[in-house]
Design a protein around this motif. Sequence first.
Motif, PDB file in Angstrom:
ATOM      1  N   ASP A  46      -1.067 -40.294   1.630  1.00 18.31           N
ATOM      2  CA  ASP A  46      -1.832 -39.431   0.725  1.00 18.31           C
ATOM      3  C   ASP A  46      -2.067 -38.086   1.400  1.00 18.31           C
ATOM      4  O   ASP A  46      -2.737 -38.009   2.432  1.00 18.31           O
ATOM      5  CB  ASP A  46      -3.168 -40.092   0.399  1.00 18.31           C
ATOM      6  N   PRO A  47      -1.525 -37.002   0.841  1.00 14.47           N
ATOM      7  CA  PRO A  47      -1.665 -35.705   1.503  1.00 14.47           C
ATOM      8  C   PRO A  47      -3.088 -35.179   1.524  1.00 14.47           C
ATOM      9  O   PRO A  47      -3.375 -34.210   2.237  1.00 14.47           O
ATOM     10  CB  PRO A  47      -0.761 -34.792   0.664  1.00 14.47           C
ATOM     11  N   TYR A  48      -3.986 -35.794   0.779  1.00  7.67           N
ATOM     12  CA  TYR A  48      -5.379 -35.354   0.742  1.00  7.67           C
ATOM     13  C   TYR A  48      -6.213 -35.960   1.875  1.00  7.67           C
ATOM     14  O   TYR A  48      -7.372 -35.586   2.048  1.00  7.67           O
ATOM     15  CB  TYR A  48      -6.022 -35.735  -0.587  1.00  7.67           C
ATOM     16  N   VAL A  49      -5.641 -36.904   2.625  1.00  7.38           N
ATOM     17  CA  VAL A  49      -6.401 -37.660   3.603  1.00  7.38           C
ATOM     18  C   VAL A  49      -5.964 -37.291   5.017  1.00  7.38           C
ATOM     19  O   VAL A  49      -4.759 -37.191   5.313  1.00  7.38           O
ATOM     20  CB  VAL A  49      -6.230 -39.174   3.366  1.00  7.38           C
ATOM     21  N   ASP A  50      -6.963 -37.076   5.874  1.00 12.43           N
ATOM     22  CA  ASP A  50      -6.727 -36.751   7.277  1.00 12.43           C
ATOM     23  C   ASP A  50      -5.723 -35.592   7.393  1.00 12.43           C
ATOM     24  O   ASP A  50      -5.879 -34.596   6.718  1.00 12.43           O
ATOM     25  CB  ASP A  50      -6.290 -38.001   8.054  1.00 12.43           C
ATOM     26  N   GLU A  53      -1.060 -34.084   5.076  1.00 11.46           N
ATOM     27  CA  GLU A  53      -0.404 -32.943   4.424  1.00 11.46           C
ATOM     28  C   GLU A  53       0.706 -32.372   5.286  1.00 11.46           C
ATOM     29  O   GLU A  53       1.779 -32.004   4.781  1.00 11.46           O
ATOM     30  CB  GLU A  53      -1.434 -31.859   4.111  1.00 11.46           C
ATOM     31  N   ARG A  54       0.466 -32.283   6.595  1.00 10.74           N
ATOM     32  CA  ARG A  54       1.456 -31.644   7.474  1.00 10.74           C
ATOM     33  C   ARG A  54       2.773 -32.415   7.487  1.00 10.74           C
ATOM     34  O   ARG A  54       3.832 -31.836   7.756  1.00 10.74           O
ATOM     35  CB  ARG A  54       0.899 -31.500   8.896  1.00 10.74           C
ATOM     36  N   PHE A 164       2.085 -22.844  -2.198  1.00  7.39           N
ATOM     37  CA  PHE A 164       2.522 -22.643  -0.817  1.00  7.39           C
ATOM     38  C   PHE A 164       1.347 -22.636   0.160  1.00  7.39           C
ATOM     39  O   PHE A 164       1.511 -22.257   1.313  1.00  7.39           O
ATOM     40  CB  PHE A 164       3.294 -21.326  -0.710  1.00  7.39           C
ATOM     41  N   GLY A 165       0.170 -23.068  -0.306  1.00  4.57           N
ATOM     42  CA  GLY A 165      -1.013 -23.106   0.541  1.00  4.57           C
ATOM     43  C   GLY A 165      -1.865 -21.867   0.373  1.00  4.57           C
ATOM     44  O   GLY A 165      -1.361 -20.783   0.047  1.00  4.57           O
ATOM     45  N   PRO A 170      -3.812 -26.919   0.005  1.00  3.34           N
ATOM     46  CA  PRO A 170      -2.710 -27.433   0.817  1.00  3.34           C
ATOM     47  C   PRO A 170      -1.379 -26.821   0.415  1.00  3.34           C
ATOM     48  O   PRO A 170      -1.227 -26.306  -0.699  1.00  3.34           O
ATOM     49  CB  PRO A 170      -2.720 -28.930   0.465  1.00  3.34           C
ATOM     50  N   ASN A 171      -0.432 -26.867   1.306  1.00  3.11           N
ATOM     51  CA  ASN A 171       0.942 -26.480   0.997  1.00  3.11           C
ATOM     52  C   ASN A 171       1.686 -27.729   0.542  1.00  3.11           C
ATOM     53  O   ASN A 171       2.084 -28.569   1.347  1.00  3.11           O
ATOM     54  CB  ASN A 171       1.621 -25.863   2.224  1.00  3.11           C
TER      55      ASN A 171
END
Length: 815
Positions: A46-50, A53-54, A164-165, A170-171
Amino acid sequence: MSAKRTLHEGWTVTGDPGAPVAVEAIPASVPGEVVADLLAAGLVADPYVDEAERELAWVGRRDWTYRTAFAYEAADWDGVELAFDGLDTVARVSLNGTVVGETANMHRRYRFDVRGLLREGANELEVHFTAPYTYAEAQRDRLGDRPNAYPEPGNFIRKAACNFGWDWGPNLAGVGIWRPVRLESWKTARIDAVVPRVSLEDGTGIVELDVRLKRAADADIDLVCAVARPVDGEVVAEAELRVPAGSHVATVRLEVENPGLWRPRGHGDRELYDASVSVRSGDVVLDDWERQIGFRTVELDTEPDADGRPYHLKVNGETVWIKGVNWIPDEALFGRIDAARIERRLRQAVAAGVNYIRVWGGGVYESEEFYRICDRLGLLVGQDFLFACAAYPEEEPFWSEVEAEARDNLARLAPHPSLVTWTGNNENLWGWHDWDWQGDLGDRTWGAGYYHGLLPKLVSEVDGTRPYWPGSPYSGTRDLHPNEQAHASVHIWDVWNQRDYVHYRDWKPRFVAEFGYQAPPTWATVRRMVHDDPLTADSAAMLWHQKAENGQDKLQAGLDAHLPPVRDFDDWLYFTQVNQARAMRLGIEYFRSLQPYCSGAIVWQLNDCWPVTSWAAIDGEERLKPLWYALRDVYADRFVTFQPDGDGLNMVVVNDSAETWEGVIGFWKCNAEGRIIGRALVQMEIDPRDTAVLELEPGAIPMDGEFLLTGREDFPRATWFTKEDKDMDWSKARFATEVAPVPGGVAVTVHAESVLRDLCLFADRLDPDAVVDKALVTLVPGEHVVFTVQSEKIAASPELQRALTGKPVLRAIND
């Protein structure tokens, strides 16, 4: 006759070979986007957690292919088209192996003729997306780089810049079929577009319907047009027009006698009407169109005056003091946004006293549902064209894409009475002046041709009923600095970036279109977004969810200036949230005290698109931060504020209601223990939409360590403190509590035995779904407050009810 069939089922998405994650024909959501599909398939975290995203940076650098199959039964149609309401972004569309079209713009609709390509039975539809980075970087290399506030190529592709962030987002620059797709079949002729130009002339409602037709046969057809009341279906105006063979355009004028008006919230009732167009051949209905419209006038008064240039928005001839918020896309993964989510957010805005939503230029032109809900709620909407914080090339293909995009959205959004202004860009005129662009640009284009040439021409040509302003900020002439505070709209960002928030009072703006102050999200949202152990303000994942440059340092500087030292993360979370609310309260109270010289304030920002430390009043999990409660106070129709005036102090009383405010306002002078050492009563009579300024007598002004507060009146309590909390000699918070059941939750009564400064009850620490009715309450000894907590979980648990009455759930600055 016509037939429309959605094509949202059975899609898969496949990734490029060689990607870090192998993706072969996984289920895909349409409408939706690839990141959500990867997440649903369990292929990415999940890109929303910790810091997950990277790990998704590769997604925007790969091509993706969407496929589905659908059955088709042959029929005698004159036209069959694929209609895409949104493709994100650079796509090649194929049907049964034949390319039917290519796209390069997320922000416009597309139609492709497929009549000769359809097969009886199974048909295969494919949409191949080129990686957004591949396309944007190629355009950048071809045309030469241009300045951007972020080190991304988002200004070289017609895609939401915030994909794109951003310094709050987030990107996740993926791809997808992000709005509906349909197969549309028709005979003889169909409606290509209808643009309703709605106006008032001497009390008569005028609806000019510009109709554009797509024909397949040279035959006379009829347009039947009507305006009706939706409540009872009564037709109040109608007309019929014969469109001769060979003609593709027609204009029909309808007149409605003495129509009910559409009015913004706080300025009376509003009435909506149904406008309809039917295309007929004899008795056969070939196609139809229907939208709701509203009768109102709108003008932007920017005629220079003795003080500079105002920025007065007038609706139905009446100036509206703008109590606004900036709006960003409500989710980073756009496919998750539905009408119910948008309505929740906009109703939260209304509950906070907001009357104006600015749709910011780094996002998208919002969905039909967004503007329909604003129409119903009476929310005014200012829409930016989609350019933000960067220099944009004007060379092809971008000039043609921008023109097509603007024409499409001007026509699509024309029916909505809530939409009142168009603005050319966000901060690009300012950037050209102040952000060292000119040396980098040389003689390369940067967008001025759009903002001063193409876009105003198109607004006039396609719409013609709404004002256009070249930029936000903009001072009204290219000879002035675009952020000149005495002229029209300004953005105030020196306060957050460089100076303490008390310096909002150094400004004397005519209209503030952006200003903001950060805080982390609510506790429940923090625990969703990070799992750091130990959890601190600067633990790794907390810092990853802080996208602003030196954001944590700026938050700390604000704490150091105003509040006692923090002892732990709980203190830091509470203090930073209070400081955000105080900063915006101070700014808005000051700007409102300047009315009518200052005509509005638009807070950056209402909402978040994911869980993050940001300027938002409502966090990315839809929870209310203390700032939301502060907005509800300072955006109240009737409010009181104390404002410094040299060595003196004024009480400013603002009546933004339609009725005269007549009554008595009482206020107390107190020492640091909360003992009342002076009282005053002021008899007030203030006209509607007016402001009164009362200079306080020297004896009423608090001395060092004392403070003022108004009584428990029917308007939000006003306060004035002579020292910052870190320097006040507060006694430690003392209080008694009671908890009692109420329908759907509990009521928590707090009886103050000392001063309680900015008392808050954070019930989300006990139940993430809990909602509390108030926050930021200041009491003196002998007073009490009742917090109503809506939570079935807490209502059912004596243990949780006990936890409501102590730290870290119940907090005061002096606890």
